[in-house]
Write a protein that holds these residues in place. Sequence first.
Motif, mmCIF file in Angstrom:
data_model
loop_
_atom_site.group_PDB
_atom_site.id
_atom_site.type_symbol
_atom_site.label_atom_id
_atom_site.label_comp_id
_atom_site.label_asym_id
_atom_site.label_seq_id
_atom_site.Cartn_x
_atom_site.Cartn_y
_atom_site.Cartn_z
ATOM 1 N N THR A 65 11.810 -0.711 2.517
ATOM 2 C CA THR A 65 12.276 -1.075 3.863
ATOM 3 C C THR A 65 11.116 -1.510 4.754
ATOM 4 O O THR A 65 11.233 -2.477 5.520
ATOM 5 C CB THR A 65 13.019 0.125 4.504
ATOM 6 O OG1 THR A 65 14.085 0.512 3.629
ATOM 7 C CG2 THR A 65 13.583 -0.226 5.859
ATOM 8 N N ALA A 66 9.982 -0.809 4.641
ATOM 9 C CA ALA A 66 8.821 -1.152 5.468
ATOM 10 C C ALA A 66 8.393 -2.595 5.188
ATOM 11 O O ALA A 66 8.160 -3.391 6.119
ATOM 12 C CB ALA A 66 7.669 -0.181 5.188
ATOM 13 N N LEU A 67 8.312 -2.951 3.904
ATOM 14 C CA LEU A 67 7.885 -4.317 3.560
ATOM 15 C C LEU A 67 8.925 -5.333 4.020
ATOM 16 O O LEU A 67 8.584 -6.397 4.550
ATOM 17 C CB LEU A 67 7.681 -4.449 2.045
ATOM 18 C CG LEU A 67 6.550 -3.631 1.442
ATOM 19 C CD1 LEU A 67 6.312 -4.060 -0.004
ATOM 20 C CD2 LEU A 67 5.261 -3.757 2.252
ATOM 21 N N ARG A 87 -3.111 -2.580 2.333
ATOM 22 C CA ARG A 87 -4.187 -3.590 2.261
ATOM 23 C C ARG A 87 -3.709 -4.795 1.452
ATOM 24 O O ARG A 87 -3.933 -5.937 1.801
ATOM 25 C CB ARG A 87 -5.417 -2.966 1.592
ATOM 26 C CG ARG A 87 -6.695 -3.224 2.350
ATOM 27 C CD ARG A 87 -7.861 -2.471 1.737
ATOM 28 N NE ARG A 87 -7.919 -1.087 2.184
ATOM 29 C CZ ARG A 87 -8.218 -0.045 1.409
ATOM 30 N NH1 ARG A 87 -8.487 -0.205 0.126
ATOM 31 N NH2 ARG A 87 -8.269 1.167 1.909
ATOM 32 N N ARG A 88 -3.032 -4.514 0.338
ATOM 33 C CA ARG A 88 -2.531 -5.598 -0.509
ATOM 34 C C ARG A 88 -1.486 -6.427 0.237
ATOM 35 O O ARG A 88 -1.466 -7.641 0.168
ATOM 36 C CB ARG A 88 -1.949 -5.019 -1.815
ATOM 37 C CG ARG A 88 -1.360 -6.049 -2.743
ATOM 38 C CD ARG A 88 -2.382 -7.127 -3.131
ATOM 39 N NE ARG A 88 -3.448 -6.543 -3.935
ATOM 40 C CZ ARG A 88 -4.574 -7.197 -4.250
ATOM 41 N NH1 ARG A 88 -4.781 -8.437 -3.828
ATOM 42 N NH2 ARG A 88 -5.500 -6.591 -4.989
ATOM 43 N N TRP A 89 -0.621 -5.750 0.973
ATOM 44 C CA TRP A 89 0.416 -6.450 1.750
ATOM 45 C C TRP A 89 -0.233 -7.422 2.743
ATOM 46 O O TRP A 89 0.194 -8.560 2.886
ATOM 47 C CB TRP A 89 1.292 -5.427 2.479
ATOM 48 C CG TRP A 89 2.373 -6.014 3.340
ATOM 49 C CD1 TRP A 89 2.479 -5.936 4.699
ATOM 50 C CD2 TRP A 89 3.521 -6.781 2.900
ATOM 51 N NE1 TRP A 89 3.598 -6.585 5.132
ATOM 52 C CE2 TRP A 89 4.265 -7.115 4.056
ATOM 53 C CE3 TRP A 89 3.978 -7.205 1.655
ATOM 54 C CZ2 TRP A 89 5.443 -7.857 3.997
ATOM 55 C CZ3 TRP A 89 5.153 -7.947 1.595
ATOM 56 C CH2 TRP A 89 5.875 -8.272 2.757
ATOM 57 N N LYS A 90 -1.306 -6.938 3.369
ATOM 58 C CA LYS A 90 -2.038 -7.781 4.339
ATOM 59 C C LYS A 90 -2.637 -8.990 3.620
ATOM 60 O O LYS A 90 -2.563 -10.127 4.108
ATOM 61 C CB LYS A 90 -3.120 -6.940 5.006
ATOM 62 C CG LYS A 90 -4.089 -7.723 5.858
ATOM 63 C CD LYS A 90 -3.700 -7.674 7.303
ATOM 64 C CE LYS A 90 -4.659 -8.540 8.128
ATOM 65 N NZ LYS A 90 -4.207 -8.760 9.463
ATOM 66 N N SER A 132 0.114 -7.051 9.111
ATOM 67 C CA SER A 132 -0.440 -5.688 9.153
ATOM 68 C C SER A 132 0.679 -4.655 9.246
ATOM 69 O O SER A 132 1.675 -4.881 9.923
ATOM 70 C CB SER A 132 -1.317 -5.504 10.390
ATOM 71 O OG SER A 132 -2.386 -6.408 10.337
ATOM 72 N N ILE A 133 0.486 -3.533 8.580
ATOM 73 C CA ILE A 133 1.366 -2.373 8.753
ATOM 74 C C ILE A 133 0.484 -1.211 9.182
ATOM 75 O O ILE A 133 -0.541 -0.937 8.545
ATOM 76 C CB ILE A 133 2.115 -2.044 7.431
ATOM 77 C CG1 ILE A 133 3.107 -3.165 7.085
ATOM 78 C CG2 ILE A 133 2.831 -0.697 7.528
ATOM 79 C CD1 ILE A 133 3.902 -2.945 5.792
ATOM 80 N N LEU A 137 2.244 -3.785 -5.075
ATOM 81 C CA LEU A 137 3.292 -3.462 -4.093
ATOM 82 C C LEU A 137 4.488 -2.781 -4.759
ATOM 83 O O LEU A 137 5.485 -2.468 -4.106
ATOM 84 C CB LEU A 137 3.761 -4.743 -3.380
ATOM 85 C CG LEU A 137 2.673 -5.493 -2.626
ATOM 86 C CD1 LEU A 137 3.207 -6.828 -2.095
ATOM 87 C CD2 LEU A 137 2.131 -4.642 -1.468
ATOM 88 N N CYS A 138 4.376 -2.551 -6.065
ATOM 89 C CA CYS A 138 5.476 -1.992 -6.860
ATOM 90 C C CYS A 138 5.986 -0.670 -6.271
ATOM 91 O O CYS A 138 5.203 0.163 -5.805
ATOM 92 C CB CYS A 138 4.959 -1.758 -8.283
ATOM 93 S SG CYS A 138 6.250 -1.252 -9.413
#
Length: 404
Positions: free
Chosen positions: A27-29, A69-72, A78-79, A236-237
């Motif tokens: 959900t966050a992503l 960090r990977r998401w960024k 940013s999260i 991100l798995c």
Amino acid sequence: PQSSSESSAKSKKVMIIGGDGYCGWATALHLSNKGYEVAIVDNLVRRLFDHQLGIDSLTPISSIQNRVRRWKSVTGKSIHVFIGDICDFEFLSEAFKSFEPDSVVHFGEQRSAPYSMIDRSRAVYTQHNNVIGTLNVLFAIKEFSQECHLVKLGTMGEYGTPNIDIEEGYITITHNGRTDTLPYPKQASSFYHLSKVHDSHNIAFTCKAWGIRATDLNQGVVYGVRTDETDMHEELCNRFDYDGVFGTALNRFCVQAAVGHPLTVYGKGGQTRGYLDIRDTVQCVELAIANPAKPGEFRVFNQFTEQFSVNDLARLVTNAGKKLGLEVQTISVPNPRVEAEEHYYNAKHTKLIELGLRPHLLSESLLDSLLNFAIKFKDQVDAAQIMPTVSWKKIGVKTRTVSV
Ligand code: NAD
Ligand code: USQ
């Protein structure tokens, strides 16, 4: 109703409590991808349960810091991350004051029914963690952001399995000639499911007393693992639980089929529940945020898309397995739980559809991809973790170590 594309809530701030967990991470992503400013609050206790019980996610999961960090690096988004326990009100206050959320999505509870039935200390932990954590969130909203909408994950298990249709939160009853609309009766069947009932009562009361706006999402059993966002990079798995304590029915059956373990149907297998794809969990939460409850309103949605009995699931997995060349057996395991094994079940679930939910129904192709996913990771499976080890009747005061 507002859909994601027309949402005026974009750029609004969403705090996701439990954002390192199975539903919370997806959900966050998803919300970050849709343009919301996201903060994850989590004390990482779910990772600690794994260590304590000697179990593990089927999939390798990165630390929360590396995930973010990977998401960024993949999306440029940013999260924020606040590591701490929401039962610690000082910590929660600081997170609220610094992030100033417009919505709080609360996934951050001990969510396994078997875990809550291991022994007295786990039963007490579950109810303390869940009930006090939610109370603290309610106080934080009252104190620091009155307008903030609480989206709370409840469970279909709050209703139990009554012999009449299950409504969405409320039922209109005529008694001795007078009529009223009342909270639907609750008949939960584990200390975990009961913690959700206690939460619902506390939330309903504070909506009335303080004017808090809240949506209780009575979610059914979630299955699946991949979402558009977690698919973007292997780091991100999401986590995927298959063990006897945290694994849920359909996810477990897919892993069991992949490793040649007979499917573990408890008792007669007529236990019927509502189920949904994790891709619909993220969609439902987005819809709830984009269409908030009114001040003082305690809104209840039943969040699932289809009903299945355990026997139905075993049949579906057996057939899907056959097509992949797997020979799938089923065994009846003496039921470790106390629950009805043959019963009426018909639960309403129209409110999220009315807001625009487009369900991913359980299809052959999804079962296929879930089975292939399980096959890909089958060398990671610890077969000793598959059979259930927690008994509803044998729970006692002695602290138990649950592992092989
Ligand atoms: P999960 O255990 O994977 O995630 C919960 C997260 O909350 C974990 O990361 C944990 O560390 C965190 N957490 C727990 N207590 C906390 C505390 N006191 N402070 C801060 N963080 C805390 O669970 P999930 O499967 O993602 O479920 C999320 C929510 O959805 C739960 O409330 C659960 O009851 C509900 N739900 C789940 C399912 C399902 O099938 N998984 C179905 C219906 C409802
Ligand atoms: N079951 C089997 N075999 C198994 C596992 C489960 O027959 O190997 C049966 C159980 O006895 C039960 C049903 O399948 O009747 C569902 O069990 P589950 O473990 O999949 O789900 P449950 O314990 O109800 O809990 C899960 C989540 C919980 C959430 C709940 C939604 O862990 O957080 O609240 O699903 S609901 O079921 O709608 O209450």
